[in-house]
Design an enzyme around this catalytic site. Structure first.
Site, PDB file in Angstrom:
ATOM      1  N   ASP A 207      -4.617  -9.623   2.008  1.00 54.27           N
ATOM      2  CA  ASP A 207      -4.266  -8.595   1.025  1.00 54.27           C
ATOM      3  C   ASP A 207      -3.529  -9.218  -0.146  1.00 54.27           C
ATOM      4  OD1 ASP A 207      -5.158  -6.647   2.697  1.00 54.27           O
ATOM      5  OD2 ASP A 207      -3.182  -6.117   3.469  1.00 54.27           O
TER       6      ASP A 207
ATOM      7  N   MET B 221       5.279   3.025  -0.210  1.00 49.36           N
ATOM      8  CA  MET B 221       4.338   3.396  -1.283  1.00 49.36           C
ATOM      9  C   MET B 221       4.776   4.667  -2.015  1.00 49.36           C
ATOM     10  SD  MET B 221       0.772   2.626   0.752  1.00 49.36           S
ATOM     11  CE  MET B 221       1.330   3.271   2.326  1.00 49.36           C
TER      12      MET B 221
ATOM     13  N   LYS C 257      -5.822  -4.892  -2.832  1.00 45.06           N
ATOM     14  CA  LYS C 257      -5.981  -3.498  -3.258  1.00 45.06           C
ATOM     15  C   LYS C 257      -4.694  -3.083  -3.933  1.00 45.06           C
ATOM     16  CE  LYS C 257      -7.425  -1.887   0.810  1.00 45.06           C
ATOM     17  NZ  LYS C 257      -7.710  -0.882   1.832  1.00 45.06           N
TER      18      LYS C 257
HETATM   19  N1  SAH Z   1       1.801  -3.014   6.640  1.00 46.40           N
HETATM   20  C1  SAH Z   1       2.893  -3.066   5.700  1.00 46.40           C
HETATM   21  C2  SAH Z   1       2.893  -1.878   4.770  1.00 46.40           C
HETATM   22  C3  SAH Z   1       1.681  -1.788   3.876  1.00 46.40           C
HETATM   23  S1  SAH Z   1       1.797  -0.472   2.724  1.00 46.40           S
HETATM   24  C4  SAH Z   1       4.217  -3.170   6.437  1.00 46.40           C
HETATM   25  O1  SAH Z   1       4.258  -3.000   7.677  1.00 46.40           O
HETATM   26  O2  SAH Z   1       5.236  -3.440   5.788  1.00 46.40           O
HETATM   27  C5  SAH Z   1       2.473  -1.301   1.315  1.00 46.40           C
HETATM   28  C6  SAH Z   1       3.865  -0.827   1.036  1.00 46.40           C
HETATM   29  O3  SAH Z   1       4.788  -1.478   1.888  1.00 46.40           O
HETATM   30  C7  SAH Z   1       4.356  -1.121  -0.351  1.00 46.40           C
HETATM   31  O4  SAH Z   1       3.871  -0.198  -1.294  1.00 46.40           O
HETATM   32  C8  SAH Z   1       5.847  -0.998  -0.157  1.00 46.40           C
HETATM   33  O5  SAH Z   1       6.259   0.343  -0.094  1.00 46.40           O
HETATM   34  C9  SAH Z   1       6.033  -1.600   1.230  1.00 46.40           C
HETATM   35  N2  SAH Z   1       6.390  -3.034   1.158  1.00 46.40           N
HETATM   36  C10 SAH Z   1       5.680  -4.071   1.608  1.00 46.40           C
HETATM   37  N3  SAH Z   1       6.338  -5.235   1.421  1.00 46.40           N
HETATM   38  C11 SAH Z   1       7.508  -4.917   0.830  1.00 46.40           C
HETATM   39  C12 SAH Z   1       8.628  -5.673   0.375  1.00 46.40           C
HETATM   40  N4  SAH Z   1       8.681  -7.002   0.493  1.00 46.40           N
HETATM   41  N5  SAH Z   1       9.658  -4.990  -0.182  1.00 46.40           N
HETATM   42  C13 SAH Z   1       9.645  -3.651  -0.294  1.00 46.40           C
HETATM   43  N6  SAH Z   1       8.609  -2.893   0.114  1.00 46.40           N
HETATM   44  C14 SAH Z   1       7.563  -3.508   0.673  1.00 46.40           C
END
Ligand code: SAH
Length: 261
Positions: A46, A180, A68
């Site tokens: 991703d 998100m 995406k």
């Molecule tokens: N599978 C991922 C989430 C995917 S959805 C997980 O378990 O973390 C993507 C969202 O995750 C982003 O829009 C944001 O809200 C959050 N996210 C992912 N990495 C992040 C980070 N380093 N800091 C803050 N939010 C994060």
């Protein structure tokens, strides 16, 4: 590689490893994730996966980005599923690398189903989800005996926001973590206040948790949209709502950048 009855005698079927890459900092990979990333010949990743993590791949690994974003859809989910199946049926073991944990808002469940339906073996390697990374890096405990005994994770993106029932997930003694949610911060505020939440409940916005340039912005629910716009908060960011967002845990705050409102 695994023999699958449907393909025995032809090419061995590769295995798809759905691997959680954690929130960004390579040190937060599991040992299993690091081992698989370091040995894979094919990595399908991703956009959220940090370059420092991709740098652990072999020099000769084939890296395929299926990034995406809200604005830019380079590959539809069906096409990603088809790509994984195609590569595996061609005999390649591959790592499907996802930000955070593959089974938390990662559509890992759909990819695992698509693989299994095609007779492709799947393994799942958990990762540190953004909520855990953000909590640790900001010093905000998601539960705390004095402040919260439950924690919920929700997705705040536009699609379906108004259909989601969040009643009871936020409020006294509860922590709500919104993934998100940047683009819909105003709608989220309205939704929660309409559900009876106080406009004064503490919030924290954590941008780039565990990554260079991480920011932690604090305020109250009524000011959430203002925090996001005034500070030009960019994805990836998490929103934490509840009393815990106002607490600081001395000694853990290695890189708190700002505090607002
Ligand atoms: N599978 C991922 C989430 C995917 S959805 C997980 O378990 O973390 C993507 C969202 O995750 C982003 O829009 C944001 O809200 C959050 N996210 C992912 N990495 C992040 C980070 N380093 N800091 C803050 N939010 C994060």
């Amino acid at each position: 590689m695994t023999q699958h009855p449907a393909h025995s005698g032809i090419a061995p079927v590769g295995t798809v490893h759905l691997v959680g890459a954690g929130p960004g900092d390579p040190d937060l990979l599991t040992l299993r994730a690091a081992r698989l990333i370091g040995s894979a010949r094919v990595i399908v990743h991703d956009g959220l996966v940090d370059p420092a993590i991709l740098a652990l791949a072999r020099d000769d690994a084939r890296l395929i980005s299926v990034a995406k974003s809200r604005a830019r859809h380079t590959m539809a989910q069906d096409d990603i599923n088809a790509l994984l199946v195609r590569e595996a049926l061609a005999g390649h073991d591959l790592v499907r690398l996802k930000g955070g944990d593959p089974f938390v808002f990662g559509r890992g469940g759909e990819e695992a189903e698509a693989c299994r339906a095609a007779g492709v073996p799947v393994t799942v390697v958990p990762g540190i989800s953004a909520a855990m990374g953000a909590a640790a890096a900001s010093g905000i405990a998601l539960t705390h005996r004095d402040a919260a005994s439950t924690v919920s994770f929700v997705a705040g993106q536009c699609k379906g926001l108004s259909d989601q029932d969040w009643t009871g997930l936020a409020g006294k003694g509860r922590t709500l973590v919104i993934y998100m949610g940047l683009a819909t911060a105003a709608a989220i505020t309205d939704k929660l206040i309409a559900d009876g939440l106080s406009p004064e409940v503490p919030v924290a916005v954590i941008e780039n948790a565990t990554r260079p340039g991480m920011r932690v912005l604090r305020g109250v629910l009524a000011g959430l949209d203002t925090i996001v716009s005034r500070h030009r908060v960019k994805s990836p960011a998490l929103i934490i709502i509840g009393e815990v967002a106002a607490r600081e845990h001395a000694g853990q705050l290695a890189h708190i950048a700002e505090s607002v409102l």
